[in-house]
Design a protein around this motif. Sequence first.
Motif, PDB file in Angstrom:
ATOM      1  N   GLU A  25      11.666   5.338   3.349  1.00 50.07           N
ATOM      2  CA  GLU A  25      11.615   4.964   1.667  1.00 50.07           C
ATOM      3  C   GLU A  25      10.068   4.988   1.396  1.00 50.07           C
ATOM      4  N   SER A  26       9.292   4.259   1.906  1.00 51.84           N
ATOM      5  CA  SER A  26       7.777   4.329   1.557  1.00 51.84           C
ATOM      6  C   SER A  26       7.261   5.597   1.559  1.00 51.84           C
ATOM      7  N   ASP A  27       7.745   6.633   2.158  1.00 54.39           N
ATOM      8  CA  ASP A  27       6.967   7.880   2.229  1.00 54.39           C
ATOM      9  C   ASP A  27       7.504   8.996   1.111  1.00 54.39           C
ATOM     10  N   ASN A  29       7.143   9.037  -1.988  1.00 50.15           N
ATOM     11  CA  ASN A  29       5.950   9.273  -2.818  1.00 50.15           C
ATOM     12  C   ASN A  29       4.959  10.269  -2.250  1.00 50.15           C
ATOM     13  N   HIS A  32       6.705  16.655  -1.835  1.00 48.22           N
ATOM     14  CA  HIS A  32       6.018  17.363  -2.898  1.00 48.22           C
ATOM     15  C   HIS A  32       7.459  18.198  -3.282  1.00 48.22           C
TER      16      HIS A  32
END
Length: 90
Positions: A25-27, A29, A32
Amino acid sequence: MKKLIGKDEYHGAKVYNKNGVLIFESDFNLLHNGDILYLASKGEDFSYAAMLDDYELGKTLGVGGFGKVILGKHRETRGEVAIKFSDVGD
């Protein structure tokens, strides 16, 4: 985007990039527009073979010492691609 299963059924699901790397989940952002992702809705491990489910396999385009190349047609877009199957024996 198609809805494959209900929202409550995603507990334990995993998301992978096209190289089979697990996306946390932290990835999210770091993703693309246009990135290819694979959803394992039941939390199963990544499988390159699962990608073949998106294609209809057609005629053999060529055979060589390391395997063969088969024509693949995407089931939704109907775009054609060459899919290489390599022998990875002993």
